[in-house]
Design a protein around this motif. Structure first.
Motif, PDB file in Angstrom:
ATOM      1  N   ARG A   1      33.497  46.151  17.858  1.00 50.73           N
ATOM      2  CA  ARG A   1      32.139  46.204  17.297  1.00 50.73           C
ATOM      3  C   ARG A   1      31.087  45.920  18.358  1.00 50.73           C
ATOM      4  N   LEU A   2      31.324  44.914  19.202  1.00 47.67           N
ATOM      5  CA  LEU A   2      30.363  44.593  20.257  1.00 47.67           C
ATOM      6  C   LEU A   2      30.296  45.701  21.297  1.00 47.67           C
ATOM      7  N   LEU A   3      31.445  46.209  21.715  1.00 45.24           N
ATOM      8  CA  LEU A   3      31.462  47.195  22.789  1.00 45.24           C
ATOM      9  C   LEU A   3      30.846  48.526  22.369  1.00 45.24           C
ATOM     10  N   VAL A   4      31.006  48.928  21.107  1.00 43.06           N
ATOM     11  CA  VAL A   4      30.356  50.177  20.693  1.00 43.06           C
ATOM     12  C   VAL A   4      28.840  50.011  20.665  1.00 43.06           C
TER      13      VAL A   4
ATOM     14  N   PRO B   1      47.291  37.824  18.215  1.00 41.18           N
ATOM     15  CA  PRO B   1      45.937  37.494  18.676  1.00 41.18           C
ATOM     16  C   PRO B   1      45.143  38.701  19.172  1.00 41.18           C
ATOM     17  N   LEU B   2      45.790  39.610  19.897  1.00 35.00           N
ATOM     18  CA  LEU B   2      45.079  40.784  20.399  1.00 35.00           C
ATOM     19  C   LEU B   2      44.490  41.595  19.257  1.00 35.00           C
ATOM     20  N   LEU B   3      45.270  41.846  18.223  1.00 35.36           N
ATOM     21  CA  LEU B   3      44.798  42.647  17.098  1.00 35.36           C
ATOM     22  C   LEU B   3      43.829  41.869  16.228  1.00 35.36           C
ATOM     23  N   ARG B   4      43.967  40.546  16.193  1.00 33.66           N
ATOM     24  CA  ARG B   4      43.016  39.732  15.425  1.00 33.66           C
ATOM     25  C   ARG B   4      41.625  39.760  16.065  1.00 33.66           C
ATOM     26  N   GLU B   5      41.573  39.781  17.390  1.00 36.06           N
ATOM     27  CA  GLU B   5      40.298  39.790  18.088  1.00 36.06           C
ATOM     28  C   GLU B   5      39.771  41.196  18.347  1.00 36.06           C
ATOM     29  N   LEU B   6      40.589  42.209  18.110  1.00 35.69           N
ATOM     30  CA  LEU B   6      40.197  43.588  18.385  1.00 35.69           C
ATOM     31  C   LEU B   6      38.958  44.036  17.614  1.00 35.69           C
ATOM     32  N   PRO B   7      38.832  43.777  16.300  1.00 33.54           N
ATOM     33  CA  PRO B   7      37.643  44.259  15.596  1.00 33.54           C
ATOM     34  C   PRO B   7      36.334  43.735  16.171  1.00 33.54           C
ATOM     35  N   GLY B   8      36.266  42.433  16.461  1.00 36.31           N
ATOM     36  CA  GLY B   8      35.039  41.879  17.018  1.00 36.31           C
ATOM     37  C   GLY B   8      34.704  42.471  18.368  1.00 36.31           C
ATOM     38  N   ALA B   9      35.719  42.653  19.220  1.00 37.19           N
ATOM     39  CA  ALA B   9      35.495  43.231  20.542  1.00 37.19           C
ATOM     40  C   ALA B   9      35.011  44.670  20.437  1.00 37.19           C
TER      41      ALA B   9
ATOM     42  N   SER C   1      46.703  38.835  26.418  1.00 37.56           N
ATOM     43  CA  SER C   1      45.770  39.828  26.968  1.00 37.56           C
ATOM     44  C   SER C   1      44.325  39.666  26.505  1.00 37.56           C
ATOM     45  N   PRO C   2      44.024  39.129  25.300  1.00 44.53           N
ATOM     46  CA  PRO C   2      42.611  39.033  24.908  1.00 44.53           C
ATOM     47  C   PRO C   2      41.746  38.256  25.890  1.00 44.53           C
ATOM     48  N   ARG C   3      42.287  37.158  26.434  1.00 43.68           N
ATOM     49  CA  ARG C   3      41.492  36.373  27.378  1.00 43.68           C
ATOM     50  C   ARG C   3      41.209  37.177  28.641  1.00 43.68           C
ATOM     51  N   LEU C   4      42.226  37.887  29.142  1.00 43.59           N
ATOM     52  CA  LEU C   4      42.033  38.701  30.347  1.00 43.59           C
ATOM     53  C   LEU C   4      41.066  39.841  30.082  1.00 43.59           C
ATOM     54  N   LEU C   5      41.214  40.508  28.948  1.00 48.62           N
ATOM     55  CA  LEU C   5      40.306  41.604  28.613  1.00 48.62           C
ATOM     56  C   LEU C   5      38.881  41.101  28.451  1.00 48.62           C
TER      57      LEU C   5
ATOM     58  N   ALA D   1      35.646  49.257  29.025  1.00 49.88           N
ATOM     59  CA  ALA D   1      36.190  48.083  28.338  1.00 49.88           C
ATOM     60  C   ALA D   1      36.741  48.458  26.967  1.00 49.88           C
ATOM     61  N   LEU D   2      36.039  49.323  26.257  1.00 48.07           N
ATOM     62  CA  LEU D   2      36.494  49.757  24.940  1.00 48.07           C
ATOM     63  C   LEU D   2      37.838  50.473  25.047  1.00 48.07           C
ATOM     64  N   ALA D   3      37.970  51.355  26.046  1.00 47.92           N
ATOM     65  CA  ALA D   3      39.237  52.065  26.237  1.00 47.92           C
ATOM     66  C   ALA D   3      40.364  51.098  26.569  1.00 47.92           C
ATOM     67  N   TRP D   4      40.078  50.102  27.388  1.00 46.53           N
ATOM     68  CA  TRP D   4      41.124  49.136  27.755  1.00 46.53           C
ATOM     69  C   TRP D   4      41.585  48.334  26.556  1.00 46.53           C
ATOM     70  N   TRP D   5      40.662  47.877  25.731  1.00 44.17           N
ATOM     71  CA  TRP D   5      41.036  47.125  24.526  1.00 44.17           C
ATOM     72  C   TRP D   5      41.898  47.980  23.599  1.00 44.17           C
ATOM     73  N   LEU D   6      41.453  49.203  23.333  1.00 45.00           N
ATOM     74  CA  LEU D   6      42.174  50.050  22.386  1.00 45.00           C
ATOM     75  C   LEU D   6      43.534  50.479  22.926  1.00 45.00           C
ATOM     76  N   LEU D   7      43.597  50.802  24.221  1.00 50.05           N
ATOM     77  CA  LEU D   7      44.875  51.226  24.794  1.00 50.05           C
ATOM     78  C   LEU D   7      45.858  50.061  24.893  1.00 50.05           C
ATOM     79  N   THR D   8      45.357  48.857  25.140  1.00 48.97           N
ATOM     80  CA  THR D   8      46.249  47.696  25.125  1.00 48.97           C
ATOM     81  C   THR D   8      46.835  47.491  23.727  1.00 48.97           C
ATOM     82  N   ALA D   9      45.981  47.612  22.713  1.00 45.08           N
ATOM     83  CA  ALA D   9      46.473  47.486  21.339  1.00 45.08           C
ATOM     84  C   ALA D   9      47.486  48.578  21.021  1.00 45.08           C
ATOM     85  N   LEU D  10      47.212  49.806  21.474  1.00 44.01           N
ATOM     86  CA  LEU D  10      48.149  50.902  21.234  1.00 44.01           C
ATOM     87  C   LEU D  10      49.466  50.653  21.951  1.00 44.01           C
TER      88      LEU D  10
END
Length: 302
Positions: A219-222, A209-217, A18-22, A35-44
């Motif tokens: 931080r940028l989106l906020v 991978p999704l959770l590894r890339e989540l912090p960077g995504a 999912s990280p590549r698609l997101l 985008a922020l909601a999609w990243w966080l909800l995918t992780a959840l």
């Protein structure tokens, strides 16, 4: 066991791919908040799906799994979990131990971060009190005597904005107000909490991978979301000139986003897209698992 294995497979697929698609969806022009909601909800969804798979393995008779498989089709019995009974206790024990270990790491990491955050808050509030500043606004601003252009915010119960005299001297009044509006947006949007959650998950579950890339995504989106909020009140050109003067983080991406996207409020179709996409992101692992089970049930009847 089959139901748990299929659900776990859905978690793996979403967590790994999912990280590549997101990332592509984020670059496609959707709003930062969406985008922020999609990243966080995918992780959840990945976390909830993984926990659900473990519970199906640990619960006696795998909880509702037999009833669900019977509802799919009678033919599913041919490929049911009952043919491998000896694996059930071993898989359940291993899965339960993995969840306990991950939960312990998550709790320790979260506690350490909260301790550091509380110490940082206390130091800033002490400075604010010793300086004799009585700011009645909901979010007080602490002006520090530094020639460098500094601006950041602290979230939480005692939120605070910190800015330097050098920042005020370098920017025009309109640019300075845009920078402060950017920091206000961080506090109002609870961005500090979202970043803290993302960093804790990324540090604890780096093998996904999704959770590894989540912090960077996140931080940028906020930052993009706060830029959008500031641009809505002060204009994108003002925010752009303030960024060029202060050289904030991820400046090239933020400048490009300001140049390419509108800063107006979210339109109704955009809100619908955010809710629909967020729901799909949250339910992606179980939806994929249900699709696989349904397909397997049909194939087993042929």
């Amino acid at each position: 066991m089959i139901l748990a294995a299929v659900l776990l497979f859905g978690v793996v697929v979403i967590g790994w791919f999912s990280p590549r698609l997101l990332g592509r969806l984020t670059a496609g022009g959707i709003s930062p908040g969406t985008a922020l909601a999609w990243w966080l909800l995918t992780a959840l969804g990945v976390l909830a799906g993984g926990l659900g798979a473990v519970l199906l393995l640990v619960l006696p008779d795998h909880g509702p799994a037999p009833a669900i498989t019977r509802v799919l089709h009678d033919c599913w019995a041919a490929v049911g979990h009952s043919g491998l009974p000896a694996l059930d206790p071993l898989a359940g024990t291993f899965a339960g131990a993995a969840v306990v270990f991950a939960a312990a790491r998550l709790a320790v990491s979260s506690a350490r971060r909260r301790k550091r955050s509380a110490l940082l808050h206390r130091r800033h509030l002490d400075v604010l009190r010793l300086a004799g500043i009585r700011d009645e606004r909901p979010i007080p601003t602490l002006w520090v005597p530094d020639d460098r252009p500094i601006a950041y915010s602290l979230g939480g119960r005692h939120s605070l904005i910190v800015a330097s005299r050098g920042l005020a001297g370098r920017l025009s009044a309109r640019e300075l107000n845009a920078v402060l509006a950017h920091e206000h947006a961080h506090v109002r949007g609870r961005h500090h909490f979202l970043v803290a959650c993302a960093e804790t998950l990324g540090r604890t579950l780096r093998f996904v991978p999704l959770l590894r890339e989540l912090p960077g995504a996140v931080r940028l989106l906020v930052e993009l979301a706060a830029d959008r909020s500031a641009a809505a009140g002060h204009g994108p050109e003002t925010v752009r000139s303030a960024l060029l003067s202060t050289r904030g983080g991820d400046i090239s991406l933020r400048l490009r986003w300001l140049a390419e996207h509108s800063s107006g409020p979210a339109r109704f179709p955009e809100k619908v897209r955010a809710v629909a996409g967020g729901t799909l992101a949250l339910l992606a692992p179980p939806a994929l698992a249900a699709g696989l089970m349904f397909s397997a049930g049909l194939i087993s009847c042929w």
